[in-house]
Design an enzyme around this catalytic site. Sequence first.
Site, PDB file in Angstrom:
ATOM      1  N   LYS A 240      20.660  19.862  15.021  1.00  0.00           N
ATOM      2  CA  LYS A 240      20.854  19.075  16.246  1.00  0.00           C
ATOM      3  C   LYS A 240      19.561  18.913  17.040  1.00  0.00           C
ATOM      4  CE  LYS A 240      22.152  22.781  19.451  1.00  0.00           C
ATOM      5  NZ  LYS A 240      23.167  23.246  20.426  1.00  0.00           N
ATOM      6  N   ASP A 241      18.536  19.752  16.758  1.00  0.00           N
ATOM      7  CA  ASP A 241      17.261  19.643  17.467  1.00  0.00           C
ATOM      8  C   ASP A 241      16.364  18.552  16.896  1.00  0.00           C
ATOM      9  OD1 ASP A 241      17.884  21.725  19.176  1.00  0.00           O
ATOM     10  OD2 ASP A 241      16.862  23.252  17.970  1.00  0.00           O
TER      11      ASP A 241
ATOM     12  N   SER B 104      21.907  20.976  28.385  1.00  0.00           N
ATOM     13  CA  SER B 104      22.224  19.759  27.646  1.00  0.00           C
ATOM     14  C   SER B 104      22.749  18.666  28.564  1.00  0.00           C
ATOM     15  CB  SER B 104      23.273  20.088  26.571  1.00  0.00           C
ATOM     16  OG  SER B 104      23.923  18.933  26.112  1.00  0.00           O
TER      17      SER B 104
ATOM     18  N   ARG C 221      24.273  16.078  27.506  1.00  0.00           N
ATOM     19  CA  ARG C 221      25.603  15.746  26.966  1.00  0.00           C
ATOM     20  C   ARG C 221      26.666  16.686  27.535  1.00  0.00           C
ATOM     21  NH1 ARG C 221      28.541  18.362  23.344  1.00  0.00           N
ATOM     22  NH2 ARG C 221      26.756  19.705  22.924  1.00  0.00           N
ATOM     23  N   ARG C 222      26.408  17.996  27.464  1.00  0.00           N
ATOM     24  CA  ARG C 222      27.395  18.954  27.971  1.00  0.00           C
ATOM     25  C   ARG C 222      27.604  18.788  29.471  1.00  0.00           C
ATOM     26  NH1 ARG C 222      24.686  23.783  24.524  1.00  0.00           N
ATOM     27  NH2 ARG C 222      25.828  23.483  22.565  1.00  0.00           N
TER      28      ARG C 222
ATOM     29  N   ARG D 260      17.962  26.966  30.944  1.00  0.00           N
ATOM     30  CA  ARG D 260      17.299  27.024  29.648  1.00  0.00           C
ATOM     31  C   ARG D 260      17.196  28.467  29.179  1.00  0.00           C
ATOM     32  NH1 ARG D 260      11.931  24.192  28.757  1.00  0.00           N
ATOM     33  NH2 ARG D 260      12.573  24.796  26.658  1.00  0.00           N
ATOM     34  N   GLY D 261      16.693  28.629  27.967  1.00  0.00           N
ATOM     35  CA  GLY D 261      16.517  29.962  27.401  1.00  0.00           C
ATOM     36  C   GLY D 261      17.353  30.138  26.153  1.00  0.00           C
ATOM     37  N   ASN D 262      17.017  31.154  25.343  1.00  0.00           N
ATOM     38  CA  ASN D 262      17.803  31.409  24.145  1.00  0.00           C
ATOM     39  C   ASN D 262      19.155  32.005  24.514  1.00  0.00           C
ATOM     40  OD1 ASN D 262      17.388  34.236  24.535  1.00  0.00           O
ATOM     41  ND2 ASN D 262      15.453  34.120  23.431  1.00  0.00           N
ATOM     42  N   VAL D 263      19.993  32.238  23.530  1.00  0.00           N
ATOM     43  CA  VAL D 263      21.361  32.691  23.791  1.00  0.00           C
ATOM     44  C   VAL D 263      21.363  34.003  24.566  1.00  0.00           C
ATOM     45  CG1 VAL D 263      23.510  33.465  22.720  1.00  0.00           C
ATOM     46  CG2 VAL D 263      22.303  31.478  21.796  1.00  0.00           C
TER      47      VAL D 263
ATOM     48  N   THR E  13      19.099  35.275  26.537  1.00  0.00           N
ATOM     49  CA  THR E  13      18.634  35.057  27.910  1.00  0.00           C
ATOM     50  C   THR E  13      19.739  34.456  28.771  1.00  0.00           C
ATOM     51  OG1 THR E  13      16.349  34.739  27.191  1.00  0.00           O
ATOM     52  CG2 THR E  13      16.957  33.820  29.331  1.00  0.00           C
ATOM     53  N   ARG E  14      20.455  33.495  28.237  1.00  0.00           N
ATOM     54  CA  ARG E  14      21.522  32.858  29.016  1.00  0.00           C
ATOM     55  C   ARG E  14      22.664  33.832  29.289  1.00  0.00           C
ATOM     56  NH1 ARG E  14      21.724  26.495  27.079  1.00  0.00           N
ATOM     57  NH2 ARG E  14      19.598  26.424  26.292  1.00  0.00           N
TER      58      ARG E  14
ATOM     59  N   CYS F 182      17.172  14.444  22.510  1.00  0.00           N
ATOM     60  CA  CYS F 182      17.919  15.531  23.142  1.00  0.00           C
ATOM     61  C   CYS F 182      18.397  15.213  24.548  1.00  0.00           C
ATOM     62  CB  CYS F 182      17.067  16.799  23.166  1.00  0.00           C
ATOM     63  SG  CYS F 182      16.643  17.428  21.531  1.00  0.00           S
TER      64      CYS F 182
END
Length: 294
Positions: free
Chosen positions: A85-86, A131, A133-134, A151-154, A156-157, A243
């Site tokens: 998706k990226d 996102s 879209r989200r 933002r951030g990786n999983v 981090t979130r 994106c």
Amino acid sequence: MPAADISTLRLATRGSALALRQARLAADALQAVGHAGVETVVVRTEGDRRLTAPIDQLEGQGWFTADLERSLLDARADVAVHSAKDLPSALAPGLGIAAYLPRADARDGVVSRSGRPLGELPAGATVGTSSARRAGLLTALYPALRAVPMRGNVDTRLRKLEAGEVDALLLACAGLDRLGLGDRCCERLDPGEFVPAPAQGAIALETVAGTAVAGACATVDDPPTRIAVTAERAVLAGLGGGCLLPLGAWARIEDGRLVLVGAFVVDGRIRRTEASGDLDAPVSLGEMVAAQLR
């Protein structure tokens, strides 16, 4: 069969826990068909270097993929492992997707501090996502909730959620599952309504086109995933987006036909369309859905 002149495949990947897990899945798939030598090359992308910048302030496309592609063109790596998706709608010249691994759960998931699904969160509750879209679908479908840029990786979130920065998160189910965190997901959203991003849940193996490496990777390609993702990416290409486009596209095979649903958020409203076509013409189906969304 694997090409005899390939002794070791170097897999380029981002350095997050999820990216490394996806590279491991790619390595496992390649080793299962006879490639004993697989190495990981960690590449820091533009998106990783600018984690504090709002996503809508990053110019162009390919923030999480261009540096991986460059590692192929510079011969520092043989295969780039991407969250499909990226990928932007157009790859770098000379490169191609040699394989898609079998797709994981394409849906978006909800992780909330209270364990409540979106429909049970109180009015004014905040939902973190980077996102467009989200955020657009959330605002249109759940107007009482408020999307908050995050933002951030999983990991981090999830830490930000636990620290109380937001009441809930919207994340890809596939990422949570691959990290062994699927049980944190309190709701998996209906993909026909909360339409996933094009290619969400798929892992793409990108190589220099026409090489022995491309042929070797093609041995692990999953045809149903390729068909579905090709249709979804054709919608993305047809709308000229990346994106930042608030676009969802989700394809599945039903009764020997390819069924594709698209959703595009415009001025706070969702344009939605669904169509079906032949399995051997996914691009045509994607272009038709894109035209209807336009």
